[in-house]
Write an enzyme that holds these catalytic residues in place. Structure first.
Site, PDB file in Angstrom:
ATOM      1  N   THR A 283       0.827  -1.204   0.000  1.00 33.61           N
ATOM      2  CA  THR A 283       0.000   0.000   0.000  1.00 33.61           C
ATOM      3  C   THR A 283       0.861   1.253   0.000  1.00 33.61           C
ATOM      4  OG1 THR A 283      -1.695  -1.196   1.234  1.00 33.61           O
ATOM      5  CG2 THR A 283      -1.863   1.199   1.196  1.00 33.61           C
TER       6      THR A 283
ATOM      7  N   TYR B 218      -1.924 -10.657   3.694  1.00 30.71           N
ATOM      8  CA  TYR B 218      -1.963  -9.233   4.034  1.00 30.71           C
ATOM      9  C   TYR B 218      -3.419  -8.851   4.303  1.00 30.71           C
ATOM     10  CZ  TYR B 218      -1.171  -4.156   3.244  1.00 30.71           C
ATOM     11  OH  TYR B 218      -1.110  -2.793   3.353  1.00 30.71           O
TER      12      TYR B 218
ATOM     13  N   LYS C  83       0.390 -10.280   7.825  1.00 30.11           N
ATOM     14  CA  LYS C  83       0.505  -8.849   8.088  1.00 30.11           C
ATOM     15  C   LYS C  83      -0.898  -8.366   8.429  1.00 30.11           C
ATOM     16  CE  LYS C  83       1.434  -4.292   6.233  1.00 30.11           C
ATOM     17  NZ  LYS C  83       1.527  -3.439   5.028  1.00 30.11           N
TER      18      LYS C  83
ATOM     19  N   GLY D  92       0.220  -4.263  12.001  1.00 27.88           N
ATOM     20  CA  GLY D  92       0.378  -3.242  10.980  1.00 27.88           C
ATOM     21  C   GLY D  92      -0.286  -1.914  11.245  1.00 27.88           C
TER      22      GLY D  92
ATOM     23  N   ASP E 175       0.619   1.275  13.208  1.00 27.24           N
ATOM     24  CA  ASP E 175       1.792   1.818  13.890  1.00 27.24           C
ATOM     25  C   ASP E 175       1.448   2.465  15.229  1.00 27.24           C
ATOM     26  OD1 ASP E 175       2.466   1.157  11.320  1.00 27.24           O
ATOM     27  OD2 ASP E 175       3.662   2.942  10.929  1.00 27.24           O
ATOM     28  N   GLU E 176       0.334   3.206  15.261  1.00 24.77           N
ATOM     29  CA  GLU E 176      -0.010   3.941  16.476  1.00 24.77           C
ATOM     30  C   GLU E 176      -0.560   3.048  17.580  1.00 24.77           C
ATOM     31  OE1 GLU E 176      -3.505   4.537  13.558  1.00 24.77           O
ATOM     32  OE2 GLU E 176      -1.320   4.299  13.498  1.00 24.77           O
TER      33      GLU E 176
END
Length: 316
Positions: free
Chosen positions: A52, A144, A174, A199, A201-202
Protein backbone atom coordinates in the site's frame (compact mmCIF):
# COMPACT_ATOMS: atom_id res chain seq x y z
CA UNK A 1 6.03 -29.71 0.64
CA UNK A 2 6.71 -27.30 3.50
CA UNK A 3 9.00 -24.32 3.06
CA UNK A 4 12.52 -24.91 4.49
CA UNK A 5 13.20 -23.00 7.75
CA UNK A 6 14.57 -19.49 7.31
CA UNK A 7 15.45 -16.68 9.67
CA UNK A 8 12.21 -15.62 11.40
CA UNK A 9 10.60 -12.42 10.16
CA UNK A 10 10.53 -10.40 13.39
CA UNK A 11 11.18 -6.86 14.56
CA UNK A 12 10.43 -3.85 12.39
CA UNK A 13 9.61 -4.13 8.70
CA UNK A 14 9.47 -0.87 6.75
CA UNK A 15 6.67 -0.66 4.20
CA UNK A 16 8.66 1.19 1.57
CA UNK A 17 7.61 4.10 -0.61
CA UNK A 18 8.19 3.76 -4.35
CA UNK A 19 10.61 6.41 -5.64
CA UNK A 20 9.23 8.28 -8.66
CA UNK A 21 10.58 10.88 -11.04
CA UNK A 22 8.88 14.25 -11.36
CA UNK A 23 7.02 12.82 -14.36
CA UNK A 24 5.71 9.88 -12.38
CA UNK A 25 8.04 7.16 -13.67
CA UNK A 26 9.63 4.61 -11.34
CA UNK A 27 13.05 5.84 -10.20
CA UNK A 28 15.27 2.84 -9.46
CA UNK A 29 18.38 4.96 -8.87
CA UNK A 30 17.21 5.94 -5.37
CA UNK A 31 16.72 2.43 -4.01
CA UNK A 32 20.35 1.80 -3.05
CA UNK A 33 20.43 5.01 -1.00
CA UNK A 34 17.06 4.10 0.49
CA UNK A 35 18.30 0.72 1.72
CA UNK A 36 21.38 2.31 3.26
CA UNK A 37 19.24 4.94 4.99
CA UNK A 38 17.01 2.29 6.58
CA UNK A 39 19.96 0.23 7.78
CA UNK A 40 22.31 3.00 8.88
CA UNK A 41 19.91 5.66 10.15
CA UNK A 42 16.88 3.69 11.32
CA UNK A 43 18.25 0.27 12.26
CA UNK A 44 15.58 -1.40 10.10
CA UNK A 45 16.70 -4.58 8.35
CA UNK A 46 13.52 -5.86 6.70
CA UNK A 47 11.27 -4.32 4.07
CA UNK A 48 7.83 -4.90 2.57
CA UNK A 49 7.82 -3.60 -1.02
CA UNK A 50 5.12 -2.84 -3.61
CA UNK A 51 2.42 -2.78 -0.94
CA UNK A 52 0.00 0.00 0.00
CA UNK A 53 2.72 2.47 0.97
CA UNK A 54 4.56 1.56 -2.22
CA UNK A 55 1.48 2.28 -4.37
CA UNK A 56 1.68 -1.27 -5.67
CA UNK A 57 -1.87 -1.30 -7.02
CA UNK A 58 -1.09 1.81 -9.10
CA UNK A 59 1.91 0.17 -10.77
CA UNK A 60 2.04 -2.05 -13.83
CA UNK A 61 3.16 -5.66 -13.54
CA UNK A 62 6.41 -4.80 -15.35
CA UNK A 63 7.08 -1.89 -12.98
CA UNK A 64 6.47 -4.11 -9.98
CA UNK A 65 8.92 -6.65 -11.37
CA UNK A 66 11.78 -4.21 -11.92
CA UNK A 67 11.18 -2.67 -8.50
CA UNK A 68 11.22 -6.06 -6.80
CA UNK A 69 14.43 -6.95 -8.65
CA UNK A 70 16.14 -3.73 -7.55
CA UNK A 71 14.99 -3.96 -3.93
CA UNK A 72 16.30 -7.54 -3.77
CA UNK A 73 19.57 -6.61 -5.49
CA UNK A 74 20.25 -3.61 -3.27
CA UNK A 75 19.09 -5.42 -0.15
CA UNK A 76 21.31 -8.45 -0.65
CA UNK A 77 23.78 -8.71 2.21
CA UNK A 78 22.19 -5.72 3.98
CA UNK A 79 18.59 -6.69 4.60
CA UNK A 80 17.42 -9.71 6.56
CA UNK A 81 14.17 -9.92 4.61
CA UNK A 82 12.81 -8.44 1.40
CA UNK A 83 9.11 -9.33 1.28
CA UNK A 84 7.45 -8.64 -2.07
CA UNK A 85 3.75 -7.92 -2.22
CA UNK A 86 2.35 -9.70 -5.29
CA UNK A 87 -1.39 -9.19 -4.79
CA UNK A 88 -3.42 -8.00 -7.77
CA UNK A 89 -7.06 -7.89 -8.80
CA UNK A 90 -6.13 -10.50 -11.41
CA UNK A 91 -5.25 -14.01 -10.24
CA UNK A 92 -3.02 -14.57 -13.27
CA UNK A 93 -1.05 -11.39 -12.64
CA UNK A 94 -0.62 -12.31 -8.98
CA UNK A 95 0.72 -15.71 -10.01
CA UNK A 96 3.06 -14.09 -12.52
CA UNK A 97 4.47 -11.79 -9.84
CA UNK A 98 4.78 -14.70 -7.39
CA UNK A 99 6.81 -16.72 -9.89
CA UNK A 100 8.96 -13.68 -10.58
CA UNK A 101 9.58 -13.13 -6.86
CA UNK A 102 10.70 -16.75 -6.55
CA UNK A 103 13.06 -16.27 -9.50
CA UNK A 104 14.77 -13.26 -7.93
CA UNK A 105 14.99 -15.05 -4.57
CA UNK A 106 12.78 -12.75 -2.57
CA UNK A 107 12.60 -13.77 1.08
CA UNK A 108 8.84 -13.95 1.02
CA UNK A 109 5.70 -12.96 -0.84
CA UNK A 110 2.52 -11.41 0.47
CA UNK A 111 -0.97 -11.12 -0.98
CA UNK A 112 -3.86 -8.81 -0.20
CA UNK A 113 -7.44 -9.80 -0.94
CA UNK A 114 -8.87 -8.70 -4.29
CA UNK A 115 -11.06 -5.67 -3.67
CA UNK A 116 -13.11 -5.00 -6.83
CA UNK A 117 -14.74 -8.38 -7.24
CA UNK A 118 -14.52 -9.33 -3.60
CA UNK A 119 -14.34 -12.96 -2.45
CA UNK A 120 -17.85 -13.87 -1.23
CA UNK A 121 -16.60 -16.26 1.45
CA UNK A 122 -13.58 -17.41 3.40
CA UNK A 123 -13.37 -20.42 1.12
CA UNK A 124 -13.22 -18.22 -1.99
CA UNK A 125 -10.47 -16.04 -0.51
CA UNK A 126 -8.48 -19.10 0.53
CA UNK A 127 -8.76 -20.58 -2.95
CA UNK A 128 -7.39 -17.34 -4.41
CA UNK A 129 -4.48 -17.29 -1.94
CA UNK A 130 -3.79 -20.98 -2.55
CA UNK A 131 -3.59 -20.46 -6.31
CA UNK A 132 -1.12 -17.59 -5.90
CA UNK A 133 1.02 -19.46 -3.37
CA UNK A 134 1.15 -22.51 -5.63
CA UNK A 135 2.97 -20.43 -8.26
CA UNK A 136 5.90 -20.05 -5.84
CA UNK A 137 5.59 -23.08 -3.55
CA UNK A 138 9.02 -22.75 -1.95
CA UNK A 139 8.74 -19.07 -1.01
CA UNK A 140 7.34 -18.12 2.43
CA UNK A 141 3.81 -16.82 2.00
CA UNK A 142 2.17 -14.11 4.14
CA UNK A 143 -1.45 -13.02 3.99
CA UNK A 144 -1.96 -9.23 4.03
CA UNK A 145 -5.10 -8.37 6.01
CA UNK A 146 -6.31 -4.80 5.33
CA UNK A 147 -10.11 -4.80 5.63
CA UNK A 148 -10.61 -1.02 5.89
CA UNK A 149 -9.11 -0.58 2.41
CA UNK A 150 -10.22 -3.76 0.65
CA UNK A 151 -13.71 -3.79 2.11
CA UNK A 152 -13.31 -7.54 2.66
CA UNK A 153 -14.60 -8.20 6.18
CA UNK A 154 -13.55 -11.85 6.46
CA UNK A 155 -11.73 -12.29 9.75
CA UNK A 156 -8.01 -12.94 9.60
CA UNK A 157 -8.45 -15.78 12.06
CA UNK A 158 -10.75 -17.59 9.62
CA UNK A 159 -8.16 -17.22 6.86
CA UNK A 160 -5.37 -18.55 9.05
CA UNK A 161 -7.38 -21.56 10.14
CA UNK A 162 -7.93 -22.59 6.54
CA UNK A 163 -4.44 -21.69 5.36
CA UNK A 164 -2.74 -24.21 7.61
CA UNK A 165 -4.06 -27.10 5.54
CA UNK A 166 -4.34 -25.52 2.09
CA UNK A 167 -1.08 -23.56 1.79
CA UNK A 168 2.09 -25.46 2.85
CA UNK A 169 4.26 -22.37 2.31
CA UNK A 170 2.12 -20.23 4.63
CA UNK A 171 4.34 -18.50 7.19
CA UNK A 172 2.28 -15.74 8.71
CA UNK A 173 0.25 -12.59 8.48
CA UNK A 174 0.51 -8.85 8.09
CA UNK A 175 -2.45 -7.71 10.20
CA UNK A 176 -3.40 -4.10 9.41
CA UNK A 177 -6.58 -3.65 11.42
CA UNK A 178 -7.50 -2.22 14.81
CA UNK A 179 -9.52 -5.33 15.70
CA UNK A 180 -7.39 -6.65 18.56
CA UNK A 181 -9.88 -9.44 19.27
CA UNK A 182 -9.29 -10.89 15.81
CA UNK A 183 -5.55 -10.26 16.14
CA UNK A 184 -5.30 -11.98 19.49
CA UNK A 185 -7.12 -15.02 18.17
CA UNK A 186 -4.71 -15.14 15.23
CA UNK A 187 -1.74 -15.20 17.61
CA UNK A 188 -3.39 -17.72 19.92
CA UNK A 189 -4.38 -20.20 17.22
CA UNK A 190 -1.28 -20.03 14.98
CA UNK A 191 1.60 -22.51 14.92
CA UNK A 192 4.71 -21.25 16.70
CA UNK A 193 6.63 -21.28 13.43
CA UNK A 194 4.42 -18.56 11.94
CA UNK A 195 5.16 -14.85 12.29
CA UNK A 196 2.18 -12.63 13.09
CA UNK A 197 3.06 -9.03 12.33
CA UNK A 198 1.03 -6.04 13.46
CA UNK A 199 0.38 -3.24 10.98
CA UNK A 200 -1.17 -0.30 12.86
CA UNK A 201 1.79 1.82 13.89
CA UNK A 202 -0.01 3.94 16.48
CA UNK A 203 -1.21 0.81 18.30
CA UNK A 204 1.94 -1.31 18.05
CA UNK A 205 2.40 -1.69 21.81
CA UNK A 206 -1.09 -3.21 22.06
CA UNK A 207 -0.10 -5.65 19.32
CA UNK A 208 3.10 -6.57 21.18
CA UNK A 209 1.17 -7.25 24.38
CA UNK A 210 -1.15 -9.53 22.39
CA UNK A 211 1.86 -11.45 21.10
CA UNK A 212 2.92 -9.83 17.82
CA UNK A 213 6.28 -11.09 16.58
CA UNK A 214 7.03 -7.83 14.80
CA UNK A 215 5.48 -4.97 12.88
CA UNK A 216 5.09 -3.71 9.32
CA UNK A 217 4.45 -0.01 8.81
CA UNK A 218 5.19 3.12 6.83
CA UNK A 219 6.36 5.24 9.77
CA UNK A 220 9.23 2.83 10.46
CA UNK A 221 10.87 4.32 7.36
CA UNK A 222 11.66 7.44 9.39
CA UNK A 223 10.78 6.54 13.00
CA UNK A 224 12.42 3.11 13.04
CA UNK A 225 15.17 4.14 15.44
CA UNK A 226 12.60 5.43 17.92
CA UNK A 227 10.31 2.42 17.63
CA UNK A 228 13.26 0.07 18.03
CA UNK A 229 13.67 1.71 21.43
CA UNK A 230 10.09 0.80 22.27
CA UNK A 231 10.66 -2.80 21.20
CA UNK A 232 13.80 -2.98 23.33
CA UNK A 233 11.99 -1.55 26.36
CA UNK A 234 9.14 -4.01 25.93
CA UNK A 235 11.50 -6.96 25.65
CA UNK A 236 13.22 -5.88 28.88
CA UNK A 237 9.88 -5.65 30.65
CA UNK A 238 10.13 -1.85 30.98
CA UNK A 239 6.50 -1.20 30.18
CA UNK A 240 6.62 2.38 31.44
CA UNK A 241 9.29 3.31 28.88
CA UNK A 242 7.51 1.39 26.13
CA UNK A 243 4.29 3.25 26.92
CA UNK A 244 6.10 6.58 26.93
CA UNK A 245 7.39 6.02 23.41
CA UNK A 246 4.06 4.72 22.13
CA UNK A 247 2.23 7.71 23.60
CA UNK A 248 4.73 10.06 21.95
CA UNK A 249 4.13 8.34 18.60
CA UNK A 250 0.40 8.65 19.14
CA UNK A 251 0.75 12.35 19.89
CA UNK A 252 2.61 12.89 16.62
CA UNK A 253 0.30 10.74 14.52
CA UNK A 254 -2.84 12.22 16.07
CA UNK A 255 -1.52 15.64 15.09
CA UNK A 256 -0.77 14.35 11.59
CA UNK A 257 -4.23 12.84 11.15
CA UNK A 258 -5.80 16.18 12.06
CA UNK A 259 -3.84 17.71 9.18
CA UNK A 260 -5.11 15.12 6.70
CA UNK A 261 -2.26 12.63 6.89
CA UNK A 262 -2.61 10.42 3.83
CA UNK A 263 -0.16 8.47 1.68
CA UNK A 264 0.79 11.54 -0.34
CA UNK A 265 1.63 13.62 2.75
CA UNK A 266 3.39 10.62 4.29
CA UNK A 267 5.61 10.29 1.22
CA UNK A 268 6.38 14.01 1.34
CA UNK A 269 7.24 13.66 5.04
CA UNK A 270 9.67 10.84 4.23
CA UNK A 271 11.36 13.09 1.67
CA UNK A 272 11.65 15.91 4.22
CA UNK A 273 13.04 13.66 6.95
CA UNK A 274 15.39 11.52 4.87
CA UNK A 275 16.44 13.82 2.04
CA UNK A 276 15.77 10.99 -0.42
CA UNK A 277 14.32 12.25 -3.76
CA UNK A 278 11.16 10.12 -3.71
CA UNK A 279 9.12 12.25 -6.09
CA UNK A 280 5.34 12.59 -6.11
CA UNK A 281 2.79 9.79 -5.77
CA UNK A 282 1.09 8.52 -8.90
CA UNK A 283 -2.33 9.70 -9.98
CA UNK A 284 -5.07 9.55 -8.85
CA UNK A 285 -3.14 10.65 -5.72
CA UNK A 286 -1.97 14.25 -5.79
CA UNK A 287 1.31 15.75 -4.65
CA UNK A 288 1.49 15.83 -0.85
CA UNK A 289 1.44 19.20 0.86
CA UNK A 290 4.97 20.30 1.68
CA UNK A 291 3.65 22.68 4.34
CA UNK A 292 1.80 19.85 6.13
CA UNK A 293 4.87 17.64 5.92
CA UNK A 294 6.98 20.40 7.48
CA UNK A 295 4.45 20.86 10.29
CA UNK A 296 4.53 17.14 11.05
CA UNK A 297 8.32 17.13 10.89
CA UNK A 298 8.44 19.95 13.42
CA UNK A 299 6.05 18.03 15.68
CA UNK A 300 8.25 14.94 15.37
CA UNK A 301 11.32 16.93 16.35
CA UNK A 302 9.60 18.52 19.35
CA UNK A 303 8.04 15.29 20.59
CA UNK A 304 10.56 12.60 19.72
CA UNK A 305 13.75 14.59 19.21
CA UNK A 306 14.20 13.41 15.62
CA UNK A 307 16.71 15.43 13.67
CA UNK A 308 16.55 16.15 9.95
CA UNK A 309 20.08 17.09 8.86
CA UNK A 310 19.17 16.81 5.18
CA UNK A 311 16.25 19.24 5.28
CA UNK A 312 18.24 22.32 4.42
CA UNK A 313 19.89 20.60 1.48
CA UNK A 314 16.45 19.68 0.14
CA UNK A 315 15.23 23.27 0.39
CA UNK A 316 12.51 22.56 2.93
Amino acid sequence: MAVPPRKPLTGLVAATFTPMTAKGDVNLSVIGQYVDYLVEKQGVYSIFVNGTTGEGMSLSVDERKVLAEEWCRQGKGKMDHVIVHVGCLSLRESQELARHAAGIRADGISVISPSFFKPPSTSALLQFLQEVASAAPHVPFYYYHLPDVTGVKISAQAVLQGAQELIPSFQGLKFSSRDLLDFGQCVHSSPRSWQILYGVDEQLLSGLVMGAHGAVGSTYNYMGSVVNGMLAAFEKGDLAQARKIQFQMQEVLSFAFQLGFDLAVNKQLMLVLSGLPLGPPRLPLLQGSQERAKQIRDKLERTLGLLTPNCCAMGV
